[in-house]
Motif scaffolding. Structure first.
Motif, mmCIF file in Angstrom:
data_model
loop_
_atom_site.group_PDB
_atom_site.id
_atom_site.type_symbol
_atom_site.label_atom_id
_atom_site.label_comp_id
_atom_site.label_asym_id
_atom_site.label_seq_id
_atom_site.Cartn_x
_atom_site.Cartn_y
_atom_site.Cartn_z
ATOM 1 N N LEU B 507 0.836 -1.203 0.000
ATOM 2 C CA LEU B 507 0.000 0.000 0.000
ATOM 3 C C LEU B 507 0.866 1.246 0.000
ATOM 4 C CD1 LEU B 507 -3.124 -0.533 2.216
ATOM 5 C CD2 LEU B 507 -2.772 -0.830 -0.203
ATOM 6 N N VAL B 508 1.870 1.207 0.829
ATOM 7 C CA VAL B 508 2.752 2.371 0.882
ATOM 8 C C VAL B 508 3.390 2.622 -0.471
ATOM 9 C CG1 VAL B 508 4.892 3.220 1.850
ATOM 10 C CG2 VAL B 508 3.197 2.216 3.330
ATOM 11 N N ALA B 509 3.833 1.530 -1.080
ATOM 12 C CA ALA B 509 4.494 1.677 -2.374
ATOM 13 C C ALA B 509 3.527 2.240 -3.402
ATOM 14 C CB ALA B 509 5.035 0.330 -2.843
ATOM 15 N N ILE B 510 2.327 1.703 -3.399
ATOM 16 C CA ILE B 510 1.354 2.177 -4.374
ATOM 17 C C ILE B 510 1.022 3.638 -4.116
ATOM 18 C CG2 ILE B 510 -1.037 1.931 -5.086
ATOM 19 C CD1 ILE B 510 0.627 -0.122 -6.318
ATOM 20 N N GLU B 511 0.940 3.968 -2.860
ATOM 21 C CA GLU B 511 0.667 5.367 -2.553
ATOM 22 C C GLU B 511 1.785 6.258 -3.070
ATOM 23 O OE1 GLU B 511 -0.073 5.673 1.596
ATOM 24 O OE2 GLU B 511 -2.045 4.750 1.427
ATOM 25 N N ASP B 512 2.987 5.779 -2.906
ATOM 26 C CA ASP B 512 4.100 6.581 -3.397
ATOM 27 C C ASP B 512 4.051 6.716 -4.906
ATOM 28 O OD1 ASP B 512 5.132 7.025 -0.937
ATOM 29 O OD2 ASP B 512 6.379 5.245 -0.958
ATOM 30 N N ILE B 513 3.744 5.586 -5.548
ATOM 31 C CA ILE B 513 3.729 5.623 -7.008
ATOM 32 C C ILE B 513 2.625 6.537 -7.503
ATOM 33 C CG2 ILE B 513 3.150 4.251 -9.035
ATOM 34 C CD1 ILE B 513 4.722 1.989 -7.814
ATOM 35 N N SER B 514 1.473 6.369 -6.917
ATOM 36 C CA SER B 514 0.354 7.156 -7.426
ATOM 37 C C SER B 514 0.362 8.558 -6.836
ATOM 38 C CB SER B 514 -0.950 6.458 -7.113
ATOM 39 O OG SER B 514 -1.060 6.301 -5.728
ATOM 40 N N GLY B 515 1.351 8.831 -6.034
ATOM 41 C CA GLY B 515 1.478 10.195 -5.525
ATOM 42 C C GLY B 515 0.275 10.624 -4.739
ATOM 43 N N GLN B 516 0.013 9.901 -3.689
ATOM 44 C CA GLN B 516 -1.198 10.102 -2.925
ATOM 45 C C GLN B 516 -1.384 11.559 -2.529
ATOM 46 O OE1 GLN B 516 -1.034 8.994 1.032
ATOM 47 N NE2 GLN B 516 -3.201 8.660 1.290
#
Lengths: 244, 846
Positions: B507-516
């Protein structure tokens, strides 16, 4: 139709780079969400001739996208996509992802990056980018889906598959012991010795095998994986609010 | 149940023993109205008594004398601190209790017991929390801690929502409560009370604010998601400032009296509100910057530099107080604003000291506050009961809090990208705990102006107890029941356990990628400004360089190395094949020999390691453990399982969320995290380099290689180079890469790596493997040195080996890149002396 649209959108985004000055912002939205429906996609060009708009709207009249993300988020993701794509190539490569600082501090960061790239692909374009992210969209409980429709990316099964493939790096449908060990090593600190890792992996595989009452091979199949993850609320754990 | 009683009993006996001290002392000195916490004017009685005792004629030299009067005030203070902390100790000794009942509630209860004992001994309450002590001694350390340990990013991301809740929400609470109570009084719900509208509004304003101390004490134990947490917490922090301002304004209005309040006065009140709030923040800000500047040059007095945090923070607080600005806001912003700079500027040990000390003070003060809140209740003289007033207040507080939160969140959700959902709103509303600030303000009321002060004080106390104890206890079940997004509970299978943790990382990684966080325009501006100006002025130059460059430099170096390696390797390899097809075998042999010659230790290591690893992996462990598992009894199996579970529990990397964005008053464990992050970071970088290389090597189709003549090859290189120049130098063309590389990202285990699968060019195989054998975190100078030697001997060995460890970022970083860019003899003079592979030595091999 769907792929045609995606391709078109891709091309469109790519073209944008060559004519940066008159195509400033590209926006398309799905009138109907969260479900995948026959959706009309509207494109808004802030400073663009109507010819393109016509083309696009005619193209997308009956298009189906299996990306279930709402329009405002889509726009935001596109902005993010652009900011990741620092050289305006219209697609992302591994290095673009790797340049995200936080990812290199994430033990599974590189795996996640890998999951954006389908086998044989060196780049990822915007639609696929969104499709991967769509796995993490928040689900509503009260949604009714008719069978004819395509399964959205954030269904439990597809999420599980996604997670499974994070482990199953060689995509043979099984998590081999080596693959599991690899994950463990990434996830555990360096404080754990090799033997301990071995025994953990051993036990994990055994547990999974037992859980599913299945063959005692030295790997975890998808079924076994699913069984052992039954108690975990995947939908809950794999959703990110902002992707709603 | 016995678990509950045992500590309680212990507590009683302990307190009996301890509380004898002060009571005995008091009877001796006949000081009937001893106020322990009034240390501000302690000198007079001491002095008087001292002179009294001096009157007695000395007949002989006293060997020892009794000097109680001299030490009484500090002695009592110290004693009380000890007692309060011991209460906490007793409460925390049993985790079964604190799991269900928040610590703050238990502390208040122990305060009840203590107060009861004092009351039983004296028949009058001698100790109570005075507003002066509360606002000058207890509150500042707590607020300083919150400011200093504030998760800044989270706080400022949600600042809009926090401010809306803190300002509008608080005003709404105050106004609605005051007006409703007034309405109820007119309706006759509370009997005969002599309270006017203004007094009601005053009461409303003092009780409107959610209390940071109480909120934190409860929310720290209920692990809700971070946005919710920061909303409640930030609101509680800022609205303290708001409520104090409101209180002062209404207090002034009450003093002025109803008839003399006109529009001008009201406008003045509003203006003063903003001046006080923003002025206070400004004072804090200025002090924070001052401190940051100061910390640039405290290197020589390292031993006391942590103390500056407290002194300057306290000064910020007092200065704001002196200027009648909001002291709370001042100290909050002091902490928020200086934390980044001082943490970077000061020595690591000093930072650690500050972090610990600030927690000690804050936690200690918090404990005292709760205990004294309890003690204060046991006093007949303050209690005035009015059922209507009390119950209506409770009801209205709850209702209006819900209404306010729901309305404001609805309003905010209109613009918010990530809407706050209903369950979160319920928790936010329910988390509206009132605490010591309200009580302190209530006690500060002037009885001359407000006849019903006692009623207000006792109502405030009731509200505080109700919210802290009742709502505090029910908060956890409610959070559970509503299924608010929170930390994971027990897992059963191992894979579940791993996977659960993996989910966090994912989740953290995805958040980083999608620029939460999005690319907020304002934030970008601020970052730029911060980067360009604030950091330049406030950070020590050495720190600044270190801080932002490490990642980028390291990242780029890795890529450059990889690039040069590949370019070099391709040319070498291909040329070799062109000249001599039979060199295929030779090459490998030669390479191997060279390797073993130049770095025997590594080669030995490598082969050892590999054989050992593979044997354990492939044979010994599986078979052995399988056997064990199949033959073993259930018992041993369970034990082993427990063991593995424990191991996992201990060593799984923590998700970022768990440590970064959490504010806790009682814990801090920053160092381990940083080590972990370092470890992960290094490993990731390594593995990227490896995967890049192996992908590149494994993929390059031999067919094309053999086709190219040297010239073509160079042309191609140049093309490539120019392309990559066009596209900016941090990026490279990976056109020849292949999908396989994407999944060979593993550094430590090469399970997924299939030797020979894609590798046609044997020259690079050992080399690809080589660095894999040296985990980056084990690496030291010794293990790097041989590879340097090797480079001299082996021109085709990439120059990257000397940079395996990130600390060794050298100024030569661009050498290899230059080489890669322009392979030509004229480059010769630019080469630094030893380690880089000089391209002109091509000839030797060819």
């Amino acid at each position: 139709m769907e792929t045609a649209l995606i391709k078109y959108l891709c091309r469109f985004i790519k073209n944008k780079n060559t004519k940066t000055d008159n195509l400033i912002l590209f926006r398309y939205s799905f009138t109907e969400w969260p479900d995948v429906k026959e959706s009309s996609i509207e494109a808004t060009f802030l400073q663009k001739s109507s010819r393109h708009r016509l083309m696009l709207s005619s193209l997308t009249q009956s298009a189906v996208l299996c990306v279930s993300v709402s329009s405002s988020h889509l726009l935001r993701l596109y902005e993010r996509f652009e900011s990741l794509d620092r050289e305006n190539r219209g697609h992302l490569r591994k290095e673009d992802f790797q340049a995200v600082r936080e990812l290199s501090m994430n033990p599974v960061g590189d795996r996640i990056i890998g999951s954006f790239f389908s086998p044989g692909q060196e780049t990822v374009d915007f639609p696929s980018f969104v499709q991967v992210l769509a796995h993490f969209r928040h689900t509503e409980n009260d949604r009714i889906r008719d069978g004819a429709q395509k399964e959205p990316a954030n269904s439990t099964a597809r999420r599980l598959k996604f997670v499974f493939q994070l482990y199953d790096q060689d995509r043979d449908g099984k998590i081999s012991r080596a693959e599991l060990l690899q994950v463990l090593r990434e996830m555990l600190g360096m404080q754990v010795t090799e033997e301990q890792l071995q025994s953990i992996a051993e036990r994990a595989i055994q547990e999974a095998n037992q859980e599913a009452n299945q063959d005692k091979d030295d790997a975890i199949s998808f079924d076994e994986f699913r069984k052992s993850m039954e108690k975990v609320n995947i939908d809950h754990k794999m959703s990110i609010r902002f992707l709603e | 149940m016995s678990g509950v009683w045992r500590p309680a009993l212990f507590l009683c006996t302990l307190l009996l023993a301890v509380s004898r001290g002060p009571t005995w002392a008091r009877t001796r000195t006949n000081d009937s109205s001893l106020n322990l916490l009034k240390t501000e004017n302690p000198t007079h009685p001491v002095h008087g008594n001292g002179s009294e005792s001096g009157e007695e004629p000395i007949t002989t030299l006293p060997i020892v004398s009794w000097l109680w009067e001299e030490v009484k005030p500090p002695y009592l203070v110290a004693l009380w601190i000890l007692v309060c902390w011991l209460c906490k100790l007793v409460i925390e000794a049993n985790h079964h209790v604190t799991e269900f009942i928040p610590e703050s509630a238990l502390l208040i209860c122990s305060g009840f017991i203590l107060g009861g004992m004092i009351w039983g001994a004296d028949k009058v309450q001698t100790f109570r929390l005075t507003p002066y002590d509360f606002f000058h001694y207890f509150l500042p350390p707590i607020i300083l801690d919150t400011g200093y340990s504030m998760p800044n990013k989270l706080f400022f991301t949600n600042l809009g929502g926090i401010l809306i809740h803190a300002i509008i929400g608080t005003c709404w609470n105050a106004a609605s409560l005051g007006l409703s109570l007034w309405g109820c009084q007119i309706g006759g719900a509370m009997g005969d009370l002599n309270v006017g509208l203004l007094q009601y509004l005053l009461f409303g304003s003092l009780i409107a604010a959610v209390d940071p101390v109480a909120v934190l004490a409860v929310f720290e134990q209920v692990h809700v998601n971070e946005v919710l947490f920061i909303m409640v917490f930030g609101e509680s922090l800022l609205n303290d400032g708001v409520t104090v301002v409101l209180f002062n304004v209404f207090n002034a209005f009450v003093t002025l009296g109803g008839p003399r309040i006109n529009a001008a006065e009201i406008i003045k009140g509003i203006i003063s509100f903003f001046v006080v709030a923003f002025g206070g923040s400004l004072v804090g800000f200025v002090f924070g910057l001052l401190f940051a500047l100061l910390s640039r040059c405290t290197k020589n007095i390292q031993i006391i530099e942590p103390g500056f945090l407290f002194i300057l923070g306290y000064l910020a607080y007092l200065t704001a107080e002196m200027l009648s600005l909001s002291a709370i806001l001042s100290i909050v912003f002091f902490g928020v604003c200086c934390q980044k700079y001082i943490n970077a500027n000061m020595d690591e040990n000093s930072v650690r000291t500050m972090k610990c000390a600030v927690k000690v003070f804050a936690n200690g003060a918090e404990t005292m506050i709760f205990v004294f809140l309890g003690i204060s209740a046991i006093d007949k003289s303050i209690w005035v009961w009015n059922t209507g007033f009390v119950l209506l207040t409770l009801l209205f507080i709850l209702i209006y809090r819900f209404m306010g939160v729901f309305f404001l969140t609805w309003f905010m959700n209109l613009t918010r990208l990530v809407p706050i959902d209903y369950t979160d709103q319920v928790i936010m509303s329910y988390g509206g705990l009132r605490g010591a600030v309200a009580y302190g303000l209530a006690v500060m009321l002037d009885e001359a102006k407000i006849e019903e002060k006692k009623l207000m004080v006792s109502t405030t106390l009731i509200v505080v107890y109700f919210t802290v104890i009742l709502q505090g206890v029910t908060m956890k079940p409610l959070v559970k029941w509503l299924k608010v997004k929170r930390a994971a509970s027990a897992e059963k299978t191992l894979i579940e356990k791993v996977q659960n943790r993996a989910f966090e990382h994912i989740l953290v990684a995805i958040e980083d990628i999608s620029g939460q966080k999005g690319n907020n325009y304002l934030r970008n501006k601020w970052f730029k400004f911060e980067e360009n100006w604030m950091s330049r002025i406030l950070l020590r130059p050495s720190v600044r360089e270190r801080q932002d460059k490490v990642f980028n430099v390291f990242h780029q170096l890795n890529l450059k190395d990889a690039m040069s390696y590949v370019v070099e390797g391709e040319r070498r390899g291909s040329l070799e094949f062109i000249r001599n097809e039979s060199a295929f075998v030779d090459f490998k042999k030669k390479f191997g020999e060279d390797m073993t010659m130049s770095m025997p230790d590594i080669m030995a290591d490598m082969s050892d390691d590999r054989s050992a690893a593979s044997s354990t992996r492939k044979e010994s462990v599986p078979s052995v453990s399988l056997e064990v598992h199949e033959q073993a009894m259930r018992g041993t199996r369970a034990a082993e399982g427990l063991d593995s579970h424990h191991l996992l529990q201990q060593h799984l990397y923590k998700g970022r969320k768990q440590h970064r964005h959490r504010y806790s008053r009682s814990h801090f464990d920053i160092n381990k995290d940083e080590n972990e992050i370092q470890e992960i970071f290094q490993r990731t970088m390594k593995s990227r380099l490896e995967s890049f290389k192996s992908g590149k090597m494994g993929v390059a189709p031999p067919k094309t290689i053999t086709k190219h003549t040297r010239k073509e090859q160079q042309q191609k290189l140049q093309n490539k180079k120019s392309k990559s120049r066009l596209s900016g130098d941090e990026d490279f063309e990976f056109s020849e890469g292949d999908s396989a590389s994407g999944y060979d990202t593993s550094f430590p285990v090469r399970g997924g790596y299939r030797p020979g699968a894609g590798i046609e060019n044997p020259a690079f195989m050992p080399d690809v493997d080589l660095p894999l054998q040296i985990p980056p975190w084990l690496e030291d100078v010794d293990s790097v040195a041989p590879s340097q030697r090797a480079q001299v001997r082996l021109p085709w060995t990439p120059s990257n080996l000397r940079r395996l460890s990130p600390l060794r970022i050298s100024t030569r970083s661009s050498d290899s890149f230059n080489l890669a860019e322009a392979p030509g003899d004229h480059q010769d003079d630019q080469l630094p002396p030893p380690p880089t592979p000089p391209p002109h030595r091509d000839g030797d091999v060819v």
